[in-house]
Design a protein around this motif. Structure first.
Motif, PDB file in Angstrom:
ATOM      1  N   LEU A 140       0.841  -1.215   0.000  1.00  0.00           N
ATOM      2  CA  LEU A 140       0.000   0.000   0.000  1.00  0.00           C
ATOM      3  C   LEU A 140       0.871   1.258   0.000  1.00  0.00           C
ATOM      4  O   LEU A 140       0.578   2.215  -0.723  1.00  0.00           O
ATOM      5  N   THR A 141       1.945   1.227   0.791  1.00  0.00           N
ATOM      6  CA  THR A 141       2.853   2.389   0.830  1.00  0.00           C
ATOM      7  C   THR A 141       3.534   2.572  -0.518  1.00  0.00           C
ATOM      8  O   THR A 141       3.678   3.692  -1.022  1.00  0.00           O
ATOM      9  N   CYS A 142       3.932   1.461  -1.100  1.00  0.00           N
ATOM     10  CA  CYS A 142       4.596   1.497  -2.404  1.00  0.00           C
ATOM     11  C   CYS A 142       3.671   2.136  -3.444  1.00  0.00           C
ATOM     12  O   CYS A 142       4.072   3.024  -4.197  1.00  0.00           O
ATOM     13  N   TRP A 143       2.420   1.689  -3.474  1.00  0.00           N
ATOM     14  CA  TRP A 143       1.463   2.230  -4.456  1.00  0.00           C
ATOM     15  C   TRP A 143       1.185   3.707  -4.186  1.00  0.00           C
ATOM     16  O   TRP A 143       1.078   4.504  -5.112  1.00  0.00           O
ATOM     17  N   LYS A 144       1.083   4.045  -2.906  1.00  0.00           N
ATOM     18  CA  LYS A 144       0.823   5.448  -2.554  1.00  0.00           C
ATOM     19  C   LYS A 144       1.982   6.325  -3.040  1.00  0.00           C
ATOM     20  O   LYS A 144       1.765   7.385  -3.638  1.00  0.00           O
ATOM     21  N   LEU A 145       3.194   5.852  -2.819  1.00  0.00           N
ATOM     22  CA  LEU A 145       4.356   6.655  -3.221  1.00  0.00           C
ATOM     23  C   LEU A 145       4.523   6.681  -4.737  1.00  0.00           C
ATOM     24  O   LEU A 145       4.942   7.692  -5.304  1.00  0.00           O
ATOM     25  N   ASN A 146       4.187   5.569  -5.394  1.00  0.00           N
ATOM     26  CA  ASN A 146       4.230   5.562  -6.864  1.00  0.00           C
ATOM     27  C   ASN A 146       3.317   6.632  -7.424  1.00  0.00           C
ATOM     28  O   ASN A 146       3.676   7.377  -8.335  1.00  0.00           O
ATOM     29  N   LEU A 147       2.121   6.696  -6.848  1.00  0.00           N
ATOM     30  CA  LEU A 147       1.137   7.677  -7.325  1.00  0.00           C
ATOM     31  C   LEU A 147       1.627   9.090  -7.019  1.00  0.00           C
ATOM     32  O   LEU A 147       1.531   9.991  -7.849  1.00  0.00           O
ATOM     33  N   ALA A 148       2.188   9.249  -5.821  1.00  0.00           N
ATOM     34  CA  ALA A 148       2.724  10.571  -5.441  1.00  0.00           C
ATOM     35  C   ALA A 148       3.841  10.971  -6.396  1.00  0.00           C
ATOM     36  O   ALA A 148       3.910  12.129  -6.836  1.00  0.00           O
TER      37      ALA A 148
ATOM     38  N   LYS B  19      11.842  -8.264   1.522  1.00  0.00           N
ATOM     39  CA  LYS B  19      10.471  -8.405   1.024  1.00  0.00           C
ATOM     40  C   LYS B  19      10.483  -9.433  -0.109  1.00  0.00           C
ATOM     41  O   LYS B  19      11.528  -9.650  -0.723  1.00  0.00           O
ATOM     42  N   PRO B  20       9.321 -10.043  -0.406  1.00  0.00           N
ATOM     43  CA  PRO B  20       9.296 -10.995  -1.528  1.00  0.00           C
ATOM     44  C   PRO B  20       9.839 -10.293  -2.776  1.00  0.00           C
ATOM     45  O   PRO B  20       9.331  -9.234  -3.163  1.00  0.00           O
ATOM     46  N   LEU B  21      10.880 -10.873  -3.336  1.00  0.00           N
ATOM     47  CA  LEU B  21      11.636 -10.149  -4.357  1.00  0.00           C
ATOM     48  C   LEU B  21      10.777  -9.712  -5.537  1.00  0.00           C
ATOM     49  O   LEU B  21      10.764  -8.533  -5.911  1.00  0.00           O
ATOM     50  N   LEU B  22      10.059 -10.667  -6.120  1.00  0.00           N
ATOM     51  CA  LEU B  22       9.333 -10.348  -7.346  1.00  0.00           C
ATOM     52  C   LEU B  22       8.267  -9.283  -7.088  1.00  0.00           C
ATOM     53  O   LEU B  22       8.118  -8.329  -7.862  1.00  0.00           O
ATOM     54  N   LEU B  23       7.559  -9.430  -5.994  1.00  0.00           N
ATOM     55  CA  LEU B  23       6.516  -8.462  -5.659  1.00  0.00           C
ATOM     56  C   LEU B  23       7.131  -7.071  -5.450  1.00  0.00           C
ATOM     57  O   LEU B  23       6.591  -6.057  -5.905  1.00  0.00           O
ATOM     58  N   ASN B  24       8.250  -7.041  -4.776  1.00  0.00           N
ATOM     59  CA  ASN B  24       8.953  -5.779  -4.514  1.00  0.00           C
ATOM     60  C   ASN B  24       9.360  -5.113  -5.835  1.00  0.00           C
ATOM     61  O   ASN B  24       9.120  -3.917  -6.046  1.00  0.00           O
ATOM     62  N   VAL B  25       9.946  -5.909  -6.722  1.00  0.00           N
ATOM     63  CA  VAL B  25      10.383  -5.367  -8.020  1.00  0.00           C
ATOM     64  C   VAL B  25       9.160  -4.868  -8.799  1.00  0.00           C
ATOM     65  O   VAL B  25       9.139  -3.730  -9.284  1.00  0.00           O
ATOM     66  N   LEU B  26       8.143  -5.705  -8.900  1.00  0.00           N
ATOM     67  CA  LEU B  26       6.991  -5.358  -9.743  1.00  0.00           C
ATOM     68  C   LEU B  26       6.254  -4.127  -9.227  1.00  0.00           C
ATOM     69  O   LEU B  26       5.862  -3.255  -9.993  1.00  0.00           O
ATOM     70  N   ALA B  27       6.090  -4.042  -7.901  1.00  0.00           N
ATOM     71  CA  ALA B  27       5.278  -2.954  -7.342  1.00  0.00           C
ATOM     72  C   ALA B  27       6.045  -1.640  -7.246  1.00  0.00           C
ATOM     73  O   ALA B  27       5.465  -0.620  -6.891  1.00  0.00           O
TER      74      ALA B  27
END
Lengths: 342, 298
Positions: B46-54, B140-148
């Protein structure tokens, strides 16, 4: 207690070889030629908790490759390693909670966002308790003096400001072992000094073990007590920084401040093994080759002819030590290649 | 030279090692409790997505124009199909509404996957250029971290386009909505896993950006034509090697009415593709060779 141990750690890369020219490029399309390049060739190392260790070597010596194996980024081709009790490439996630990494060339910071946002993300990555995170963040902001640019997008920060944020971020989760790969690359002298002070403070206060690679002699002198020099993928020297300075270069610098009543030193005859260095007026600086003459003999000679107000005896600068070591490694490499040649 | 391995002198008091050991033990115990989905991975995502959007909104004009242009781009394609169906109202049983929904499913599916897991189209690039290092040092789970860690701006336009088309011609009943959402979900996952598999070739071939891009483009192109216009070998390819047919048949096999055998085959293929792409990625990771290129996440 050892926080890091390696035994025969090895890494080879498969490298494609191609002769120059277009014809060779065409040939390599259907008959590519490969060779094995040994980047790290059997490193044995043990690092105790709380140590500050400099991992040195010229470009291509295998420093970064070793760090990448120890942090779980690369799988080794052979050998063993444990870091804080974990095999890095098998227990990457568990290990990552307990170590910090700073790669001078690879940033963890979000380029378009302010450092405060990266702090927030890091707190989630390391699953820090919210109150604890806020306290820790505020402490690091104060210590690293990040306040003025905490809310400025990273792309607008200078390299020095960015690197301070980078290192502060790596301390957020209180790592027990911090890997720093060229952390002061490209920084000016003042910023470098400040960064070294901060890392040294956290090493002292929190007992964080620091494992550092750098080409900067100042990083090593100011931060590290032990130096491991690698060359051609293997360990060449492993000892205390002080001892390196003492043993690798067999000379010392004698700096003398002359008393006002002293006769001029310019015409003073020097014994074999002593060489005059540039010095300000009223001072004399000599380089003394200890294989030819002792420092006491030189001092006795000086005191018998000059009136001396003050004397200091210095080890050679780390810069010189590193240069000598790398040159020695290069010569050994050339000699080894010549021996191997048919 | 003989080894000299004295430990560092510590300025802390004699009690410090005991305290440090206690702290280390409690930290290790705390670490063992970490890594669960609800308390670890989800707040991180959720933080990753929030910061991506920011990060995307740092450049407001660019954000609006990029997303807006992609929306318009898709609309223009539909206009062409509109002209086509004006002259030929029925193409292998498909009507204009079906093609519009096909575009909604394809663009919408690609859209959500690229908004939430936007690095899936860059796996080959990240691998070939040694840019997985930072992710590999994080717990963090590597693939999820990279993708998100990346959000595609253009894909926001794609997703909004899909939603707008559904609002315009879709079935607005609860089952219609559920079917559309399922189609979107499966479409996004097909895009994700197919492109991930293609991108993971970089672990084995080195510079596989070109081939990964070609495969992705072929897949994307095939998802925008009605599946039923392909016959014989073309159709076989569409439901096997380049499984874009499972997206492009959605308007008939799911949105027009539930086709059990098609949906079963789609789910089976999706599972197979997921296993293949994850297998390729993690097997390839052992061969990852990093790199020394300057890099920064943006």
């Amino acid at each position: 207690m050892n926080v890091l141990e390696t035994k025969g750690l090895r890494k080879t890369f498969r490298v494609k070889r191609k002769e120059p020219g277009f014809a060779a490029s065409l040939r390599s399309l259907w008959a590519p030629s490969w060779s094995e390049k040994e980047a790290v060739s059997g490193i044995d190392l043990a690092v105790e908790e709380g140590e500050t260790i400099a991992f040195l070597g010229p470009n291509g010596a295998g420093k970064s490759t070793t760090i990448k194996m120890l942090t779980g980024i690369l799988h080794p081709s052979g050998g063993e390693a444990t870091v804080l009790g974990h095999v890095p490439w098998q227990e990457r996630k568990q290990l990552a909670y307990r170590i910090g990494t700073v790669f001078g060339q690879k940033s963890q910071l979000w380029y378009h966002l302010p450092p405060s946002d990266t702090f927030e993300l890091m707190s989630r990555i390391y699953e820090l308790d919210r109150d604890d995170y806020r306290r820790r963040r505020d402490l690091l902001i104060e210590r690293f003096e990040l306040g003025p640019y905490l809310d400025t997008a990273v792309r607008r920060l200078s390299l020095g400001e960015r690197m301070r944020c980078e290192i502060a971020c790596s301390f957020l989760h209180r790592p027990r072992l911090l890997f720093l790969d060229e952390p002061t690359i490209g920084l000016d002298a003042m910023i470098k000094e400040r960064i070294r002070e901060l890392i040294a403070e956290l090493n002292r206060e929190e007992g964080t073990t620091v494992f550092l690679t750098s080409h900067d002699a100042g990083d090593i002198e100011r931060l590290c007590r032990r130096a491991v020099v690698i060359h051609h993928g293997g360990i060449m020297v492993d000892g205390s920084v002080q001892r390196l300075k003492r043993d690798i270069l067999r000379y010392k610098t004698v700096a003398v401040r002359l008393a006002e009543s002293s006769p001029p030193a310019e015409l003073l005859p020097l014994p074999p093994g002593a060489r005059r260095l540039p010095a300000d007026a009223g001072q004399l600086r000599l380089s003394v080759d200890l294989t030819e003459i002792g420092v006491e003999q030189v001092l006795q000679g000086l005191m018998s002819t000059l009136a001396i107000a003050d004397v200091t005896i210095e080890d050679p600068p780390m810069e010189e030590v590193i240069k000598t070591l790398f040159a020695r490694g290069r010569d050994e490499g050339v000699a080894a290649r010549e021996e191997d040649a048919p | 030279m003989e080894a000299d391995r004295k430990p560092a002198e510590r300025s802390a008091s004699a009690a410090a090692p005991t305290r440090a050991a206690t702290m280390a033990a409690s930290a290790a115990a705390a670490d063992r409790r970490k890594g669960t989905f609800w308390r670890g991975t989800l707040p991180f995502l959720l933080t990753c997505w929030k910061l991506n959007l920011a990060g995307a909104m740092e450049f407001r004009l660019s954000f609006l124009m990029t997303a807006g242009m992609m929306f318009l781009n898709n609309v223009i394609w539909l206009l062409f199909w509109g002209i086509f169906f004006d002259r030929f109202p029925d193409v292998a049983g498909w009507e204009l509404k079906d093609v519009m929904l096909l575009w909604a499913v394809s663009a919408g599916g690609f859209g959500w996957a690229s908004v939430l897991l936007g690095n899936f189209t860059r796996i080959a690039y990240l691998t070939a250029n040694g840019e997985l290092d930072v992710y590999l040092t994080q717990p963090k789970p590597l693939l999820l971290n990279v993708l998100a860690s990346r959000m595609s701006l253009t894909a926001i336009g794609d997703f909004l386009f899909g939603a707008a088309i559904y609002a315009y011609v879709g079935d607005h009943s609860w089952t219609g909505l559920a079917s559309f959402l399922l189609a979107l979900l499966m479409s996004g996952l097909f895009f994700l896993f197919f492109t991930l598999a293609a991108g993971s070739l970089a672990f084995f071939f080195g510079n596989a950006e070109g081939i990964a891009f070609q495969l992705f483009n072929s897949f994307l192109a095939f998802t925008t034509y009605p599946a039923d216009i392909f016959k014989g070998l073309g159709r076989l390819l569409l439901f096997t090697i380049v499984p874009a047919g499972f997206i492009s048949y959605m308007p008939i096999g799911l949105l027009r009415g539930w086709d059990g055998s098609f949906m079963l085959a789609a789910a089976g293929m999706l599972l197979l593709l997921a296993a293949l792409s994850l297998g390729l990625f993690y097997a390839g990771l052992r061969r990852y060779s990093s790199g020394n290129r300057m890099a920064m996440r943006s």
